[in-house]
Design a protein around this motif. Structure first.
Motif, mmCIF file in Angstrom:
data_model
loop_
_atom_site.group_PDB
_atom_site.id
_atom_site.type_symbol
_atom_site.label_atom_id
_atom_site.label_comp_id
_atom_site.label_asym_id
_atom_site.label_seq_id
_atom_site.Cartn_x
_atom_site.Cartn_y
_atom_site.Cartn_z
ATOM 1 N N SER A 1 0.842 -1.190 0.000
ATOM 2 C CA SER A 1 0.000 0.000 0.000
ATOM 3 C C SER A 1 0.878 1.240 0.000
ATOM 4 O O SER A 1 2.032 1.209 0.416
ATOM 5 N N THR B 1 -6.044 1.262 -1.404
ATOM 6 C CA THR B 1 -5.690 -0.144 -1.180
ATOM 7 C C THR B 1 -6.847 -1.052 -1.563
ATOM 8 O O THR B 1 -6.656 -2.080 -2.234
ATOM 9 N N CYS C 1 -6.168 -3.598 -4.688
ATOM 10 C CA CYS C 1 -5.779 -4.941 -4.242
ATOM 11 C C CYS C 1 -6.330 -6.006 -5.188
ATOM 12 O O CYS C 1 -5.868 -7.154 -5.180
ATOM 13 N N ARG C 2 -7.298 -5.655 -6.029
ATOM 14 C CA ARG C 2 -7.882 -6.597 -7.000
ATOM 15 C C ARG C 2 -6.823 -7.159 -7.950
ATOM 16 O O ARG C 2 -7.028 -8.215 -8.544
ATOM 17 N N ALA D 1 -3.992 -8.384 -7.244
ATOM 18 C CA ALA D 1 -3.175 -9.465 -6.677
ATOM 19 C C ALA D 1 -3.374 -10.768 -7.440
ATOM 20 O O ALA D 1 -2.414 -11.506 -7.697
ATOM 21 N N MET E 1 1.355 -9.349 0.373
ATOM 22 C CA MET E 1 0.798 -8.009 0.310
ATOM 23 C C MET E 1 0.880 -7.363 1.688
ATOM 24 O O MET E 1 0.504 -7.955 2.689
ATOM 25 N N VAL F 1 -0.344 -4.181 3.959
ATOM 26 C CA VAL F 1 -1.445 -3.221 3.981
ATOM 27 C C VAL F 1 -1.531 -2.568 5.356
ATOM 28 O O VAL F 1 -0.955 -3.069 6.332
ATOM 29 N N LEU G 1 -8.941 -8.028 4.382
ATOM 30 C CA LEU G 1 -8.279 -8.591 3.202
ATOM 31 C C LEU G 1 -7.746 -10.005 3.405
ATOM 32 O O LEU G 1 -7.157 -10.577 2.485
ATOM 33 N N LEU H 1 -7.795 -12.755 0.512
ATOM 34 C CA LEU H 1 -7.884 -12.136 -0.806
ATOM 35 C C LEU H 1 -7.266 -13.047 -1.857
ATOM 36 O O LEU H 1 -6.138 -13.527 -1.699
ATOM 37 N N VAL I 1 -3.282 -13.827 -2.957
ATOM 38 C CA VAL I 1 -2.307 -13.436 -1.928
ATOM 39 C C VAL I 1 -1.945 -14.645 -1.075
ATOM 40 O O VAL I 1 -2.809 -15.262 -0.452
ATOM 41 N N LEU J 1 -0.506 -12.151 3.835
ATOM 42 C CA LEU J 1 -0.946 -10.781 4.078
ATOM 43 C C LEU J 1 -0.328 -10.307 5.380
ATOM 44 O O LEU J 1 -0.437 -10.981 6.411
ATOM 45 N N LEU K 1 0.854 -0.684 -5.002
ATOM 46 C CA LEU K 1 -0.446 -1.081 -5.542
ATOM 47 C C LEU K 1 -0.914 -0.184 -6.678
ATOM 48 O O LEU K 1 -1.505 -0.650 -7.658
#
Length: 354
Positions: free
Chosen positions: A101, A108, A112-113, A115, A127, A129, A137, A140, A143, A146, A162
């Motif tokens: 991020s 974010t 994040c879509r 990923a 990821m 964040v 998330l 997600l 990923v 996280l 991102l």
């Protein structure tokens, strides 16, 4: 500029004024003149990027958007990693990439879509964040790991912010990865909040009328609750999805018993996601909750100022980023009357309520 055509700041300021008036092509020309005088003028380069993106020219806009790292007014700091920056050129198969991020919660949530697209190239994705988003998330797609900010591992091969992912994937208006939903609420939290809300007797509408007071455009994008209330028909139950209510809105909220304040029980975005799930419509100004509701695939109505953020484009009531979003725009700078009147008419007509 007539007196001193090599005055870069004047060309830049002219571009800003034209952009605020939605005269984007003229604004871009003014930024170009500023850049011609001073090629390394970071603010002019970044503002040109924002004008191009707002104008729907993503192909030219994304490369120039990288100037954000040098734009003094944004105050961003690029990550000083020894590992390479990935912008789409190098193969990722078998590589470990850190996606991180860089700006607000909404940014974010919106980006994040990507990923899954990165994972589909054969990479292992970590990821990083903000802590407030880790609960939301978790799980997600794409990923593998996280982590909260400050806890990224050091054994990655390459990294990417991102907001650079649309550049890496050469995203244009026709190739935006815009599935109906790419985030999902926690079932246990939905169950918890369903009990808190109790039996549903009317359609439920979630409300967010103001954003972060520290946002540079807050005065334009937030609405006083007292201005919103007259446009809310009595045939609905309204839920405040804001964690905080400003002092100037406290009296209006206290005097309007049909708006239920839940903010003191909301701990993080996973709670907000569960509440969004229980709404028939989420109505929001341009804040992170608008992005969250859109990412969940919920019917989301967003109120936008006359000169919106670049991601919402101009002159359209839909969003290529979120298929379930409807946009209500100011037609006169600073005047919400038209947008709110249209919104009320749509509520009374039962638009998107099934």
């Amino acid at each position: 500029v007539a007196i001193k055509p090599d005055y870069a700041e004047a060309w830049f300021n002219r571009g800003v004024a034209l952009k605020e008036c939605q005269r984007l092509n003229e604004a871009i020309t003014s930024y170009d003149r500023a850049i011609a005088v001073r090629p390394g003028y970071s603010n002019a380069n970044y503002n040109k990027a924002a004008a191009l993106l707002l104008n729907g020219d993503l192909t030219q806009g994304w490369p120039m958007h990288e100037w954000r790292w040098k734009c003094e007014s944004l105050g961003l700091t690029a990550r000083n990693y020894s590992k390479s920056l990935w912008l789409g050129e190098a193969p990722l198969k078998g590589k470990h990439i850190l996606l991180h991020s860089e700006q607000g919660f909404g940014d974010t949530i919106q980006f994040c879509r990507y990923a899954k697209l990165v994972c589909d190239l054969g990479a292992t994705v970590t990821m990083e964040v903000p802590p407030a988003l880790t609960g939301l998330l978790q799980g997600l797609e794409g990923v593998s790991q996280l982590v909260a900010e400050g806890f990224a591992p050091s054994d990655f091969d390459t990294h990417c912010p991102l907001l650079s992912l649309p550049l890496a994937f050469k995203t244009d208006l026709d190739s935006i990865p815009a599935s109906r939903a790419y985030l999902f609420s926690d079932a246990s939290k939905v169950s918890h909040w369903s009990k808190v809300l109790g039996t549903k007797t009317k359609p439920r509408i979630g409300l967010v009328w103001s954003g972060n007071t520290r946002h540079t455009n807050d005065a334009n994008r937030s609405i006083a609750l007292s201005a919103l209330i007259p446009h809310l028909p009595n045939s609905f139950d309204y839920m405040s999805l804001q964690k905080e209510v400003r002092d100037k809105d406290q009296a209006a909220l206290a005097n309007h018993s049909n708006i239920r304040f839940l903010g003191d029980q909301i701990r993080d975005f996973s709670d907000t996601a569960a509440l969004c799930e229980l709404m028939d419509i989420v109505i929001s100004v341009d804040t992170s909750v608008a992005h969250l509701s859109g990412a969940l695939g919920k019917t989301t109505w967003i109120l936008l100022p006359f000169r919106p953020d670049w991601r919402w484009l101009l002159n359209r009531s839909d969003s290529p980023w979120y298929p379930t979003v409807r946009l209500y725009r100011q037609h006169v700078m600073g005047d919400w009357t038209g947008a709110l009147s249209t919104l009320r008419a749509d509520l009374e007509a039962g638009i998107d309520l099934g």
